[in-house]
Design an enzyme around this catalytic site. Structure first.
Site, PDB file in Angstrom:
ATOM      1  N   ASP A  93       0.842  -1.200   0.000  1.00 29.73           N
ATOM      2  CA  ASP A  93       0.000   0.000   0.000  1.00 29.73           C
ATOM      3  C   ASP A  93       0.880   1.253   0.000  1.00 29.73           C
ATOM      4  O   ASP A  93       0.760   2.111  -0.867  1.00 29.73           O
ATOM      5  CB  ASP A  93      -0.921   0.012   1.230  1.00 29.73           C
ATOM      6  CG  ASP A  93      -1.793  -1.228   1.308  1.00 29.73           C
ATOM      7  OD1 ASP A  93      -2.591  -1.445   0.400  1.00 29.73           O
ATOM      8  OD2 ASP A  93      -1.643  -1.999   2.288  1.00 29.73           O
ATOM      9  N   GLU A 129       1.933  -6.578  -5.164  1.00 30.06           N
ATOM     10  CA  GLU A 129       1.648  -5.713  -6.319  1.00 30.06           C
ATOM     11  C   GLU A 129       2.893  -4.981  -6.833  1.00 30.06           C
ATOM     12  O   GLU A 129       3.267  -5.095  -7.991  1.00 30.06           O
ATOM     13  CB  GLU A 129       0.568  -4.688  -5.924  1.00 30.06           C
ATOM     14  CG  GLU A 129       0.291  -3.683  -7.014  1.00 30.06           C
ATOM     15  CD  GLU A 129      -1.029  -2.938  -6.869  1.00 30.06           C
ATOM     16  OE1 GLU A 129      -1.979  -3.473  -6.270  1.00 30.06           O
ATOM     17  OE2 GLU A 129      -1.103  -1.811  -7.386  1.00 30.06           O
TER      18      GLU A 129
HETATM   19  O1  TRH Z   1       4.466  -6.191   0.758  1.00 25.42           O
HETATM   20  P1  TRH Z   1       3.528  -6.754  -0.224  1.00 25.42           P
HETATM   21  O2  TRH Z   1       3.133  -8.120   0.015  1.00 25.42           O
HETATM   22  O3  TRH Z   1       2.271  -5.832  -0.314  1.00 25.42           O
HETATM   23  C1  TRH Z   1       0.956  -6.351  -0.512  1.00 25.42           C
HETATM   24  C2  TRH Z   1       0.496  -6.135  -1.922  1.00 25.42           C
HETATM   25  O4  TRH Z   1       0.645  -4.806  -2.372  1.00 25.42           O
HETATM   26  C3  TRH Z   1      -0.949  -6.519  -2.033  1.00 25.42           C
HETATM   27  O5  TRH Z   1      -1.423  -6.267  -3.340  1.00 25.42           O
HETATM   28  C4  TRH Z   1      -1.762  -5.724  -1.038  1.00 25.42           C
HETATM   29  O6  TRH Z   1      -3.085  -6.043  -1.145  1.00 25.42           O
HETATM   30  C5  TRH Z   1      -1.235  -6.043   0.337  1.00 25.42           C
HETATM   31  O7  TRH Z   1       0.130  -5.694   0.423  1.00 25.42           O
HETATM   32  C6  TRH Z   1      -2.026  -5.325   1.395  1.00 25.42           C
HETATM   33  O8  TRH Z   1       4.186  -6.716  -1.696  1.00 25.42           O
HETATM   34  P2  TRH Z   1       4.520  -5.520  -2.687  1.00 25.42           P
HETATM   35  O9  TRH Z   1       3.278  -4.934  -3.249  1.00 25.42           O
HETATM   36  O10 TRH Z   1       5.484  -6.062  -3.643  1.00 25.42           O
HETATM   37  O11 TRH Z   1       5.234  -4.403  -1.822  1.00 25.42           O
HETATM   38  C7  TRH Z   1       6.537  -4.532  -1.350  1.00 25.42           C
HETATM   39  C8  TRH Z   1       7.221  -3.178  -1.399  1.00 25.42           C
HETATM   40  O12 TRH Z   1       8.431  -3.239  -0.691  1.00 25.42           O
HETATM   41  C9  TRH Z   1       7.570  -2.744  -2.824  1.00 25.42           C
HETATM   42  O13 TRH Z   1       7.377  -1.358  -2.961  1.00 25.42           O
HETATM   43  C10 TRH Z   1       9.050  -3.068  -2.925  1.00 25.42           C
HETATM   44  C11 TRH Z   1       9.484  -2.765  -1.534  1.00 25.42           C
HETATM   45  N1  TRH Z   1      10.736  -3.371  -1.079  1.00 25.42           N
HETATM   46  C12 TRH Z   1      11.772  -2.530  -0.723  1.00 25.42           C
HETATM   47  O14 TRH Z   1      11.643  -1.300  -0.857  1.00 25.42           O
HETATM   48  N2  TRH Z   1      12.921  -3.091  -0.233  1.00 25.42           N
HETATM   49  C13 TRH Z   1      13.099  -4.424  -0.116  1.00 25.42           C
HETATM   50  O15 TRH Z   1      14.161  -4.874   0.330  1.00 25.42           O
HETATM   51  C14 TRH Z   1      12.017  -5.281  -0.513  1.00 25.42           C
HETATM   52  C15 TRH Z   1      12.173  -6.766  -0.417  1.00 25.42           C
HETATM   53  C16 TRH Z   1      10.852  -4.715  -0.982  1.00 25.42           C
END
Ligand code: TRH
Length: 397
Positions: free
Chosen positions: A32, A294
């Site tokens: 989010d 996402e």
């Molecule tokens: O963390 P998520 O599982 O978020 C989820 C999804 O958005 C889902 O659709 C939603 O409904 C739920 O939350 C509530 O996965 P996502 O979307 O990939 O987000 C991870 C974020 O973290 C992304 O912006 C990348 C970031 N990230 C970093 O900045 N540094 C890191 O080391 C890693 C592993 C990720």
């Protein structure tokens, strides 16, 4: 990861810049705020907007934006004002309603803010930014207006998507150049490996895998297969929900950042969670990316490498049609055998069956070529921030 991090952004809002408020309630995980922060940075740096982000969970936010202070009600980072949002009544110290108001993922705006929007002489453009889905119906619902039942306000639904007629997905203008520069620079890659794992880059014969996933029953089988693999597999695991499974597999008490373990052909490094630009570099440094939710799912597509998606699980398996819709877009022109192999692997990673690494590897070259083509196709839909800014400007005229 300074050597590989894209150049910093210096958004300078013009005097008559469009003011934009983004409201984000963190439901779970990082997606989010991950999407909202990325959008905020792009609207500020690429469109010159004056952006405020209201977010209710600074802890989640700080993980992907390390400079954030946890104890401040208001702070400015990279020209963007961040308000710690105390739902549901809080709307900042002033009730300056912005020109464009983005309600992320149907989080409810503070009622006093909505009332102030209704009082504003020039009504703001009010957008509800939805979750990404690759399903066909998305194009029909994108930009549908929804009049407010009581106020003279209209909310418009803005749907991200992977196909024409949708809002697209976020992509920074300089992303491809940053990736190409990293991929072309041996010193940058060597510096990244040293800084991130404490080691030199692995030999060319190794397959480097980044592993960002929820708890996943299929991971043990995959780890076993990687151990037995004839060619070395180096797995890079950002600290998180899958780390416990790695610890159990290697017989360790934990698998926190800095941990390293080896068994058979498998070598595993636990990485610290980085800021968002650092995560992109991890995707570029890897040959195959396991992503989730996402935003990382989108970033893997821009990294143009074969990837495996652990979709955010929903009640009643509502996520499964979304998984298949994404597969349909992504695999459309692939030969049947490669398409079926990828579908089987994605399904297995999402609870149906056992992932077959040998089969996946057999199609790696084709999948790699498809990944690059797909990144080009997806870019045709346009970047979400650009699409959103264009729509808002037409409404503000
Ligand atoms: O963390 P998520 O599982 O978020 C989820 C999804 O958005 C889902 O659709 C939603 O409904 C739920 O939350 C509530 O996965 P996502 O979307 O990939 O987000 C991870 C974020 O973290 C992304 O912006 C990348 C970031 N990230 C970093 O900045 N540094 C890191 O080391 C890693 C592993 C990720």
């Amino acid at each position: 990861m300074s050597s590989a991090t894209p150049p910093s952004e210096h958004p300078v809002a013009a005097p008559a810049a469009i003011a934009c408020d983004i409201f984000c309630a963190v439901i779970d995980n990082f997606g989010d705020i991950g999407v909202c922060w990325r959008l905020a940075r792009q609207l500020a740096s690429e469109h010159g907007w004056q952006v405020r982000v209201f977010v209710d969970d600074l802890h989640a936010f700080q993980k992907l934006c390390p400079p954030l202070a946890l104890d401040r009600a208001r702070q400015t980072i990279g020209g963007i004002v961040i308000e710690h949002w105390h739902e549901p009544a809080h709307a900042g110290d002033t009730l300056d309603v912005a020109d464009v108001v983005i309600e992320a993922f149907a989080c409810e705006l503070p009622p006093i803010y909505v009332a102030a929007m209704a009082r504003r002489e020039r009504k703001p453009v009010w957008l509800n930014l939805e979750y990404l889905s690759a399903e066909d119906w998305v194009a029909d619902f994108h930009l549908r207006p929804s009049p407010h039942p009581r106020y003279p306000l209209t909310k418009t639904f803005f749907f991200p998507g992977l196909g024409p007629g949708t809002g697209g997905v976020l992509k920074e203008q300089r992303l491809d150049a940053a990736r190409t520069a990293f991929e072309a620079s041996q010193p940058a890659r060597e510096a990244w490996w040293l800084e991130t794992t404490g080691r030199a880059p692995p030999p060319a014969a190794a397959t480097v895998v980044s592993l960002f996933a929820y708890e996943n029953p299929a991971v043990d089988s995959l780890l076993e297969q990687w151990c037995d693999s004839a060619e070395p597999v180096v797995v890079l695991v950002p600290e998180g929900r899958i780390s416990g499974a790695l610890a159990r597999f290697f017989g360790l008490s934990s698998f926190g950042a800095g941990s390293h373990a080896e068994r058979g052909g498998l070598s595993a490094h636990a990485l610290a969670f980085t800021g968002q630009p650092g995560y992109d570099t991890l995707l570029w440094a890897s040959d195959v990316n396991f992503v989730r939710g996402e935003d990382s799912f989108v970033r893997a597509q821009w990294a143009a490498k074969p990837f495996v998606w652990h979709i955010y699980p929903q009640a009643d398996d509502a996520h499964l049609p979304k998984l298949d819709a994404a597969l349909a877009h992504y695999t459309r022109p692939l030969p049947n055998d490669a398409r079926d192999a990828l579908a089987r692997f994605w399904h297995a990673w999402n609870g149906a069956g056992r992932p077959d690494w040998t089969e996946f590897q057999r199609h790696r070259a084709v999948l790699k070529q498809r990944a690059a083509e797909w990144a080009g196709e997806l870019a045709q839909v346009g970047d979400l921030a650009g699409n959103l800014a264009l729509f808002a400007k037409t409404q503000l005229k």
